[in-house]
Design an enzyme around this catalytic site. Structure first.
Site, mmCIF file in Angstrom:
data_model
loop_
_atom_site.group_PDB
_atom_site.id
_atom_site.type_symbol
_atom_site.label_atom_id
_atom_site.label_comp_id
_atom_site.label_asym_id
_atom_site.label_seq_id
_atom_site.Cartn_x
_atom_site.Cartn_y
_atom_site.Cartn_z
ATOM 1 N N GLN A 149 0.840 -1.205 0.000
ATOM 2 C CA GLN A 149 0.000 0.000 0.000
ATOM 3 C C GLN A 149 0.875 1.254 0.000
ATOM 4 O OE1 GLN A 149 -2.570 0.613 3.426
ATOM 5 N NE2 GLN A 149 -3.809 2.121 2.330
ATOM 6 N N HIS B 220 -8.780 2.315 -0.444
ATOM 7 C CA HIS B 220 -9.174 2.255 -1.855
ATOM 8 C C HIS B 220 -9.240 0.814 -2.332
ATOM 9 C CE1 HIS B 220 -4.769 2.698 -1.698
ATOM 10 N NE2 HIS B 220 -4.716 1.962 -2.785
HETATM 11 P P1 AMP Z 1 -1.766 1.191 -3.390
HETATM 12 O O1 AMP Z 1 -0.388 0.731 -3.775
HETATM 13 O O2 AMP Z 1 -2.722 0.064 -3.110
HETATM 14 O O3 AMP Z 1 -1.734 2.223 -2.295
HETATM 15 O O4 AMP Z 1 -2.361 1.863 -4.690
HETATM 16 C C1 AMP Z 1 -2.220 3.210 -4.990
HETATM 17 C C2 AMP Z 1 -2.535 3.354 -6.457
HETATM 18 O O5 AMP Z 1 -2.778 4.720 -6.728
HETATM 19 C C3 AMP Z 1 -1.413 2.889 -7.391
HETATM 20 O O6 AMP Z 1 -1.897 1.848 -8.224
HETATM 21 C C4 AMP Z 1 -1.071 4.151 -8.180
HETATM 22 O O7 AMP Z 1 -0.752 3.885 -9.528
HETATM 23 C C5 AMP Z 1 -2.329 4.969 -8.036
HETATM 24 N N1 AMP Z 1 -2.176 6.409 -8.158
HETATM 25 C C6 AMP Z 1 -1.281 7.190 -7.512
HETATM 26 N N2 AMP Z 1 -1.451 8.494 -7.858
HETATM 27 C C7 AMP Z 1 -2.495 8.521 -8.730
HETATM 28 C C8 AMP Z 1 -3.159 9.554 -9.439
HETATM 29 N N3 AMP Z 1 -2.790 10.840 -9.326
HETATM 30 N N4 AMP Z 1 -4.186 9.222 -10.244
HETATM 31 C C9 AMP Z 1 -4.570 7.934 -10.385
HETATM 32 N N5 AMP Z 1 -3.990 6.906 -9.726
HETATM 33 C C10 AMP Z 1 -2.960 7.195 -8.917
#
Ligand code: AMP
Length: 116
Positions: free
Chosen positions: A96, A102
């Site tokens: 994460q 999310h």
């Molecule tokens: P996690 O690793 O489960 O915390 O997932 C966070 C996710 O957010 C990752 O898959 C990133 O690619 C995505 N992410 C980070 N910044 C953005 C953004 N500005 N718009 C869309 N997705 C994002």
């Protein structure tokens, strides 16, 4: 829970490809997609970092709304019938990065098991 990049997306301070929104839930395309369909579904008002802070007694209704969104999005994206994966990373060892609860919707290709 502190300010995260998702707080800015909720407030529309930074752009995102939004695919679903209502009073409680926002969904947008992941900026670094890991599948042909990769969408993040987030609560807009609930300030919790991950699943460790979920309480059934308080959050049941919101969790239902998040999954209603997942199913509506999956139908709209055409992945409902073939199947898709819902992932919630929770805590450091899960990978994460963003500390705002999310759900990842991943679909449009065959998924593998075990996950990485
Ligand atoms: P996690 O690793 O489960 O915390 O997932 C966070 C996710 O957010 C990752 O898959 C990133 O690619 C995505 N992410 C980070 N910044 C953005 C953004 N500005 N718009 C869309 N997705 C994002």
């Amino acid at each position: 829970m502190g300010e995260t990049i998702f707080s800015k997306i909720i407030r529309k301070e930074i752009p995102a490809k939004i695919v679903y929104e209502n009073e409680d839930v926002l969904a947008f395309r992941d900026i670094n997609p890991q599948a042909p369909v990769h969408i993040l579904v987030i609560p807009k008002k609930l300030e919790i970092e991950n699943t460790t802070q979920i309480k059934g007694s308080e959050h049941a209704e919101l969790l239902g709304k998040l999954f209603d969104a997942v199913n509506e999005i999956a139908r709209a994206e055409g992945i409902s019938e073939k199947g898709f994966r819902v992932v919630i990373n929770s805590g450091p060892e899960s990978g994460q990065d963003v500390l705002h609860l999310h759900l990842h919707i991943l679909g449009g290709r065959k998924m593998h098991w075990p996950p990485g």
